[in-house]
Scaffold this active site. Sequence first.
Site: not given
Ligand code: HSE
Length: 375
Positions: A119, A170, A188
């Site tokens: 995004i 992943g 974040k």
């Molecule tokens: N582990 C993170 C998530 C990866 O699942 O959002 C992306 O930042």
Amino acid sequence: MKIGLLGFGTVGKGVYDLTKPRADMQVVRVLCRRELHLPDAEVTHNFEDILRDDSIDTVVEAIGGLHPAWDYVKSAIEAGKNVVTANKAMVATFYDELIPLTEKMGVHFRCTASVGGGIGWLSELERVRRIETVSRVGGIMNGTCNYILDSMSRLNLDYAEALRQAQELGYAEADPSTDVDGIDTWHKLIVSANIAFGVSLDRNAIPAAGIRSISAADVEEFKKRDLVCKLVSTATSQDGRFSAYVQPTLYPQGQPEAAVPANYNLITLEGNVSGRQSFFGQGAGRYPTAYNVVQDCADFLTGHGFYGPGGPKVSIDNSEKMVYYVRGEKDAWLVANGAESWGSAIVTKPVSVEDMHAWLRAHPGSFIAAVPSYL
Ligand code: HSE
């Protein structure tokens, strides 16, 4: 643009694949621990080979973690190279040193893929800051947690199976604790709020509650009431007062957050001119993340560095009150603040975010979720 790529894992390989067909940027050297042969780039085990290569103007850091990622990024900036990274842990942790250093060295630095994967959230904050003041940022920022909560709620999977699937796809960090304990979302939130508000929040005062302890019984209680649980970050800025926290939050079916599926993110800002804007997309995965890394490189080609000026260090005030669903030891504080029971859990009267998180720290293994006040 000549790129030195640090790391060839999920994100690094994605960046290599996306830049390969492009004429305007080229990965010329790759730092990789394992044996690797690439037809068009030199592979090295030694970062100095990238640092000393004067033809490399841009370093893309895709190693993750704090060290040696930060040591390499710092050296690259000090050597006058532009840097792109998707590493939210590093940016959140070293923000106070990183941003002044890039300003001092006059290099470009961007980290769009560090929040929201594919995004263009941080890129949009750059545009927002040109016109208006942001009073709130936050939302669903972790693909792994959303995948787990969505699978538990919609598909009735148990927690362990949903986590296993997220790891297989992943989405999860190398250590999934970072995802499920809310630390990834915390990183974040710090990056987003610092950029949105033009400050540096006192990150040690920002609490994070995760989803590790959520049970199928909790999800059942929520479903009975048409509620969906999501892991949500919130930061506000009002008249020089800043709040910030990460916590599971309940949404009634029909709210946009309740409908966010799989590994998707939904991140929202409130501005004094544009009002409320939300950004939806894949928050994790190789190509969504690599996409924004390559977008940052393309931004450098058009002269776009960081998203706006850095700013002063500011403290956190989490005295705001809200109602919580709490499953854990019914101690004197919880009983005194209880308003009703949902199954074996207590729903509190309005209590401060600060007090609720302090209680949770003293009662590890418990589960809390904020309940919308209008229920
Ligand atoms: N582990 C993170 C998530 C990866 O699942 O959002 C992306 O930042």
